[in-house]
Design an enzyme around this catalytic site. Structure first.
Site, PDB file in Angstrom:
ATOM      1  N   HIS A  15       0.864  -1.171   0.000  1.00 17.92           N
ATOM      2  CA  HIS A  15       0.000   0.000   0.000  1.00 17.92           C
ATOM      3  C   HIS A  15       0.907   1.228   0.000  1.00 17.92           C
ATOM      4  O   HIS A  15       2.004   1.192   0.559  1.00 17.92           O
ATOM      5  CB  HIS A  15      -0.925   0.004   1.217  1.00 17.92           C
ATOM      6  CG  HIS A  15      -1.924   1.115   1.201  1.00 17.92           C
ATOM      7  ND1 HIS A  15      -2.819   1.312   0.177  1.00 17.92           N
ATOM      8  CD2 HIS A  15      -2.165   2.105   2.087  1.00 17.92           C
ATOM      9  CE1 HIS A  15      -3.566   2.363   0.434  1.00 17.92           C
ATOM     10  NE2 HIS A  15      -3.193   2.867   1.594  1.00 17.92           N
ATOM     11  N   ASP A  20      -3.593   9.861   3.195  1.00 18.43           N
ATOM     12  CA  ASP A  20      -3.853   8.853   2.158  1.00 18.43           C
ATOM     13  C   ASP A  20      -4.903   9.389   1.199  1.00 18.43           C
ATOM     14  O   ASP A  20      -6.035   9.663   1.607  1.00 18.43           O
ATOM     15  CB  ASP A  20      -4.324   7.553   2.803  1.00 18.43           C
ATOM     16  CG  ASP A  20      -4.320   6.384   1.844  1.00 18.43           C
ATOM     17  OD1 ASP A  20      -4.326   6.606   0.615  1.00 18.43           O
ATOM     18  OD2 ASP A  20      -4.312   5.238   2.319  1.00 18.43           O
ATOM     19  N   ASN A  25       1.191  -2.348  12.035  1.00 19.25           N
ATOM     20  CA  ASN A  25       1.445  -3.099  13.264  1.00 19.25           C
ATOM     21  C   ASN A  25       0.450  -4.215  13.573  1.00 19.25           C
ATOM     22  O   ASN A  25       0.622  -4.911  14.580  1.00 19.25           O
ATOM     23  CB  ASN A  25       1.442  -2.150  14.473  1.00 19.25           C
ATOM     24  CG  ASN A  25       2.624  -1.225  14.468  1.00 19.25           C
ATOM     25  OD1 ASN A  25       3.751  -1.659  14.559  1.00 19.25           O
ATOM     26  ND2 ASN A  25       2.358   0.059  14.341  1.00 19.25           N
ATOM     27  N   ASP A  64      -1.555  -7.602  14.007  1.00 16.91           N
ATOM     28  CA  ASP A  64      -1.292  -9.035  13.981  1.00 16.91           C
ATOM     29  C   ASP A  64      -2.468  -9.743  13.329  1.00 16.91           C
ATOM     30  O   ASP A  64      -3.602  -9.245  13.351  1.00 16.91           O
ATOM     31  CB  ASP A  64      -1.114  -9.579  15.403  1.00 16.91           C
ATOM     32  CG  ASP A  64       0.091  -8.994  16.100  1.00 16.91           C
ATOM     33  OD1 ASP A  64       1.064  -8.634  15.415  1.00 16.91           O
ATOM     34  OD2 ASP A  64       0.052  -8.895  17.341  1.00 16.91           O
TER      35      ASP A  64
END
Length: 142
Positions: free
Chosen positions: A54, A78, A118, A120
């Site tokens: 990205h 963004d 970050n 998980d």
């Protein structure tokens, strides 16, 4: 498109590319995958994903609005947001310093940007709407 526009009006700007970028649709700070009791993927519940890559931009600016703390400097923005932020498709400016410090409660999509780099992968077993989810596995990324 954001990069040349920012540069043209004198705002310092740089492009950032991430690989294995998390897309957390439920603001859980994790990428959640759900399977049924037979271990089959439940696509209707799996809205999160991990993108191959990205790209977004970071712009340099002071942030006196984010006191207390020193959150000026690089801010993630963004131009291609995929999620709503305060009922609009937008992302940022999220303080990169705050993201690095795990300040996910800071305004302007800090939690979303934090999870992009970050989050998980967490796998859950879903046994029905009245049953608790069972944690199957957590893959720590990064």
């Amino acid at each position: 498109m954001c990069f040349p526009v920012c540069r043209a009006i004198g705002i310092p700007c740089r492009t950032v590319t991430t690989y294995s970028s998390a897309h957390d649709t439920q603001n859980s700070l994790t990428v959640d995958y759900f399977v049924n009791e037979e271990g089959e993927t439940m696509e209707e519940l799996n809205n999160d994903s991990i993108w191959n890559f990205h790209v977004w931009n970071e712009v340099w600016m002071d942030r006196p609005d984010l006191l207390p703390g020193d959150y000026g400097g690089w801010q993630a923005i963004d131009a291609t947001p995929q999620e709503l932020s305060e009922d609009m498709f937008r992302c940022g400016p999220a303080s990169v310093a705050a993201v690095k410090q795990g300040e996910v409660l800071r305004p302007y999509d800090n939690a979303f940007v934090f999870s992009e780099v970050n989050a998980d992968k967490v796998f859950w077993r879903y046994a029905g709407p009245t049953q608790p989810l069972k944690l199957l596995r957590k893959d720590v990324l990064g």
